[in-house]
Design an enzyme around this catalytic site. Sequence first.
Site, PDB file in Angstrom:
ATOM      1  CB  CYS A 114      -0.855   0.002   1.187  1.00  0.00           C
ATOM      2  SG  CYS A 114      -1.957  -1.426   1.315  1.00  0.00           S
ATOM      3  CG  HIS A 255      -3.330   3.071   2.339  1.00  0.00           C
ATOM      4  ND1 HIS A 255      -3.658   2.604   0.856  1.00  0.00           N
ATOM      5  CD2 HIS A 255      -3.483   1.955   3.135  1.00  0.00           C
ATOM      6  CE1 HIS A 255      -4.222   1.473   1.220  1.00  0.00           C
ATOM      7  NE2 HIS A 255      -3.783   1.144   2.019  1.00  0.00           N
ATOM      8  CG  ASN A 285      -6.542  -1.190   0.966  1.00  0.00           C
ATOM      9  OD1 ASN A 285      -5.960  -0.678   0.124  1.00  0.00           O
ATOM     10  ND2 ASN A 285      -6.303  -1.689   2.434  1.00  0.00           N
TER      11      ASN A 285
END
Length: 332
Positions: A114, A255, A285
Site C-alpha cells: 500500500c 492511504h 482499499n
Amino acid sequence: MTYAAFRSIGAYIPPKIMTNADFEKIIDTTDEWITKRTGIKERRISEVDEASSDLGARAAEVAIQRAGISKEEVDLVICATVTPDYLCMPSTACLIASKVGLPNVMAFDISAACTGFVYAVSIAKAFIESGMKKNVLIIGAETYSSILDYTDRGTCFIFGDGAGAAIISATTNKDEAIIDVNCSSDGNYEDLIKTPGGGSKHPCSAEVLENKMACIKMKGNETFKLAVKTLTSDVQVMMQKHNLSNEDITHFIPHQANYRIIKAVGEALGLSDEQTVVTVDKYGNTSAASIPMAMNYAFEQGRIKAGDTVLFDAFGGGLTWGSALFKFAPKK
C-alpha cells in the site's frame, strides 16, 4: 539545481461496482457491520479480461495528457503493484509502456504494497534530481479481486481494483519542487499482511492452491493499531523537519485502508475533515492505487489546485510506510 515537480494526476476507475449488499449474499456479514468497521460502502471490480496493466495504461494516458507532454518525452515508467499481470516477468510497467505506445523506455515494477505509490514518488524524485531522467511516469495499479478469497469474511470485502498515475518532471524552479519524501520498512512484521503462497518460500503446489495460500491474509486488529501509530508519527517527523503546522497542509491524502484509521490519524495530527481526502467509502482499499485514485478524485472535484500543499501518508504490508510532501505544480 534540478528539482522534481509533481505535474499531473490521473486515474482509471473500473465501472463495475460491488456493494456491501452484494457481499451479504456470499458471506456472513451485513452492510451495517462493514460500514461501521471500515467505512466502506462499495468497491470497484475489474472485468475478467482486465489485468493491472490494462488499468494502469488507462490511468497513465490521463496523467500524460494532463501533464502537457508528449509520449516521446516520458523517459522512465515505474509501476507500484502487488498484483502484477505475471508473477515473475515481464514487469507490469513494461506492459503499460507498450499499451500506452511509449517508445523504447526504461520501465520496472516495485513492490511495497500500500506504500508503493509513495515509494515511486521517492524513486522518481531521485532519478530526476540526479539528472538521469526528465519526465517520470509513476503508476499504482491493482486488481485485488485476483488475490482475494471470497470465503474469507475478514478480508474479502475490504479491497477493490483500480489505478492511478502521475507525471513527475524536472524543473529549475525551487517553488515547484517536491519538498520531501520519507519511506521506510520493518520486515519483522511480515505476518500481519501477506500472501503466503506462490513465491519461492512456498512455490505453487496442490497444497498452496487448496489452502488458498496465494490469496491475501491479514491480521486486522494488530494491523490497525500499528497503522495509526506509524502513520501519525511519520507525518509528525516530516512536519517538524520542515517547521510546518497543520494549517500549512492544504490536502492530506492518506492511504485509503479504513475510515477509522484515517479519522484517528487525522485527529492525532489536528487535521480537519476539510483538509482530508476520503474515498475509501467509494473504492475500498486499492493498495498502491489508493493514494493516486484519491488525489485524482479530489482533483476532478475541483478541490486540488496549482500551488496547493499536498501530504501523502501510507502504510502497507512488508511492513512499509512513507510520506510525501509537495506543492501541486501543473505545467503552466
